[in-house]
Scaffold this active site. Structure first.
Site, PDB file in Angstrom:
ATOM      1  N   ILE A  72      82.097  54.136  88.726  1.00  0.00           N
ATOM      2  CA  ILE A  72      82.126  53.205  87.607  1.00  0.00           C
ATOM      3  C   ILE A  72      82.392  51.788  88.118  1.00  0.00           C
ATOM      4  O   ILE A  72      82.045  50.813  87.444  1.00  0.00           O
ATOM      5  CB  ILE A  72      83.151  53.617  86.531  1.00  0.00           C
ATOM      6  N   THR A 160      69.059  11.042 111.379  1.00  0.00           N
ATOM      7  CA  THR A 160      70.370  10.665 111.917  1.00  0.00           C
ATOM      8  C   THR A 160      70.414  10.923 113.416  1.00  0.00           C
ATOM      9  O   THR A 160      69.738  11.827 113.926  1.00  0.00           O
ATOM     10  CB  THR A 160      71.502  11.466 111.256  1.00  0.00           C
ATOM     11  N   PRO A 162      72.125  12.363 116.909  1.00  0.00           N
ATOM     12  CA  PRO A 162      72.892  13.597 117.147  1.00  0.00           C
ATOM     13  C   PRO A 162      74.388  13.323 117.156  1.00  0.00           C
ATOM     14  O   PRO A 162      74.842  12.227 117.474  1.00  0.00           O
ATOM     15  CB  PRO A 162      72.385  14.065 118.509  1.00  0.00           C
ATOM     16  N   ILE A 194      69.369  33.025 106.836  1.00  0.00           N
ATOM     17  CA  ILE A 194      68.307  32.032 106.662  1.00  0.00           C
ATOM     18  C   ILE A 194      68.117  31.246 107.952  1.00  0.00           C
ATOM     19  O   ILE A 194      66.983  30.957 108.365  1.00  0.00           O
ATOM     20  CB  ILE A 194      68.630  31.108 105.472  1.00  0.00           C
ATOM     21  N   ARG A 200      67.016  30.004 114.549  1.00  0.00           N
ATOM     22  CA  ARG A 200      68.242  29.364 115.037  1.00  0.00           C
ATOM     23  C   ARG A 200      68.847  30.185 116.160  1.00  0.00           C
ATOM     24  O   ARG A 200      69.023  31.397 116.064  1.00  0.00           O
ATOM     25  CB  ARG A 200      69.249  29.234 113.884  1.00  0.00           C
ATOM     26  N   ARG A 209      68.923  22.545 117.267  1.00  0.00           N
ATOM     27  CA  ARG A 209      68.748  23.744 116.443  1.00  0.00           C
ATOM     28  C   ARG A 209      67.586  23.545 115.465  1.00  0.00           C
ATOM     29  O   ARG A 209      67.337  22.430 115.010  1.00  0.00           O
ATOM     30  CB  ARG A 209      70.033  24.069 115.685  1.00  0.00           C
ATOM     31  N   ASP A 212      70.373  24.230 110.583  1.00  0.00           N
ATOM     32  CA  ASP A 212      71.831  24.323 110.512  1.00  0.00           C
ATOM     33  C   ASP A 212      72.226  24.214 109.042  1.00  0.00           C
ATOM     34  O   ASP A 212      71.879  23.236 108.373  1.00  0.00           O
ATOM     35  CB  ASP A 212      72.474  23.201 111.324  1.00  0.00           C
ATOM     36  N   ASP A 214      75.591  24.498 106.463  1.00  0.00           N
ATOM     37  CA  ASP A 214      77.055  24.538 106.401  1.00  0.00           C
ATOM     38  C   ASP A 214      77.529  24.460 104.952  1.00  0.00           C
ATOM     39  O   ASP A 214      76.995  23.679 104.152  1.00  0.00           O
ATOM     40  CB  ASP A 214      77.673  23.370 107.174  1.00  0.00           C
ATOM     41  N   LEU A 228      85.739  31.152 108.507  1.00  0.00           N
ATOM     42  CA  LEU A 228      85.190  30.141 107.606  1.00  0.00           C
ATOM     43  C   LEU A 228      86.296  29.223 107.118  1.00  0.00           C
ATOM     44  O   LEU A 228      87.365  29.691 106.717  1.00  0.00           O
ATOM     45  CB  LEU A 228      84.512  30.838 106.409  1.00  0.00           C
ATOM     46  N   PRO A 233      85.870  21.258 107.737  1.00  0.00           N
ATOM     47  CA  PRO A 233      86.986  20.505 108.309  1.00  0.00           C
ATOM     48  C   PRO A 233      86.632  19.126 108.864  1.00  0.00           C
ATOM     49  O   PRO A 233      87.507  18.272 108.977  1.00  0.00           O
ATOM     50  CB  PRO A 233      87.503  21.432 109.416  1.00  0.00           C
ATOM     51  N   PHE A 240      76.179  11.864 108.349  1.00  0.00           N
ATOM     52  CA  PHE A 240      74.959  12.628 108.074  1.00  0.00           C
ATOM     53  C   PHE A 240      75.180  13.707 107.014  1.00  0.00           C
ATOM     54  O   PHE A 240      74.226  14.230 106.447  1.00  0.00           O
ATOM     55  CB  PHE A 240      74.388  13.244 109.364  1.00  0.00           C
TER      56      PHE A 240
END
Length: 289
Positions: A72, A160, A162, A194, A200, A209, A212, A214, A228, A233, A240
């Site tokens: 259930i 942008t 790197p 994905i 990747r 890459r 990417d 996030d 995670l 952070p 960017f």
């Protein structure tokens, strides 16, 4: 949040671990709490501003009679997901009672209650290998097609330099708003899948890459699980991320610092660190505003 409550809907269905439960069926009692703003419906008498409880009862009965689950818990989980997809609601609480549970002892009932909601996440996208724009657009499409996900606003894409000191080509970056039923860890797993589908490879930290993805924000959640961290952070130092995010959510506030995205962007731009970003205007609008 306003609520629509349905209590004690009786449904005869075929859920259970034992063969006789799935073969013969038994009675279940269903209670629902559907949450959404109801002021417009209350003031104007508009049925479109609420949930038709008669139709919701019919849908619930049909769903439980048309599917079979051993647990259930699984039935309640699937029903909550179906209700969130069908109706314009913020959350659905489902209680499923089994009054005829075959345990060989007298009891009133066994029940399971769960609550599932839509959440709002903001996802940063980046690519600096291959057809960068195709990779970003492919990620937007994959998220829009994923079960339990609805893509909202999508920023323009910007070129942008790197970040992180690894010599490599320029990135194409963007951000999108995502309404999702997935929990943070589940969403992270989807993003990784994905990325993997786009080729990747995680060989060098901050290295080149194809794609990417996030999680920058997830509601106002503060999380540090080791696997995670939410909010991201280092987002406050990343133009960017902040520039495209400010395009779609400039007044979104960081749950720890209280600063808006626009304020964080102004700080990064005012620091004059690194070359400025060149904007590449594109028709990267999401399927829903």
């Amino acid at each position: 949040m306003d609520e629509i409550r349905i209590t004690g809907l009786t449904v005869f269905a075929n859920h259970g671990v034992l063969p006789e439960e799935t073969a013969l069926g038994q009675k279940f009692l269903v209670s629902l709490v559907l949450r959404k703003p109801l002021r417009r419906a209350a003031l104007n008498g508009e049925l479109s501003g609420t949930v038709n409880y008669a139709e919701a009862c019919a849908f619930t009965s049909q769903f439980l009679r048309g599917n079979t689950f051993a647990l259930i818990e699984s039935a309640a989980e699937a029903l909550a997901a179906a209700l969130l997809e069908r109706y314009d609601i913020e959350s659905a609480a489902v209680e499923l009672k089994k009054p005829w549970a075959p345990i060989g002892l007298p009891l009133e009932c066994v029940s399971v209650r769960i609550e599932r909601s839509w959440h709002t996440a903001y996802i940063a996208l980046g690519s600096n290998l291959g057809d960068r724009e195709a990779h970003l657009r492919g990620a937007v499409g994959a998220l829009a097609a994923a079960e339990g996900c609805r893509v909202g606003k999508v920023s323009s894409f910007i070129v942008t330099p790197p970040y992180g000191g690894v010599e490599q080509g320029d990135f194409l970056n963007g951000c999108l708003e995502l309404r999702t039923r997935l929990e943070p860890g589940e969403l992270l797993g989807l993003l990784h899948s994905i990325e993997a589908a786009a080729g990747r490879e995680r060989l060098v930290r901050w290295g080149p890459r194809t794609l990417d993805l996030d999680i920058i924000f997830y509601d106002s959640l503060v999380l540090d699980s080791g696997e995670l961290t939410i909010p991201h952070p280092d987002m406050a130092n990343r133009r960017f991320v902040l520039a495209p995010l400010a395009e779609i959510a400039p007044y979104l506030r960081h749950p720890l610092t209280g600063r808006t995205v626009q304020e964080m962007l102004h700080t990064v731009e005012g620091s004059a660190r690194g070359p400025s970003c060149a904007w590449m205007h594109s028709a990267a609008q999401g399927p829903r505003e």
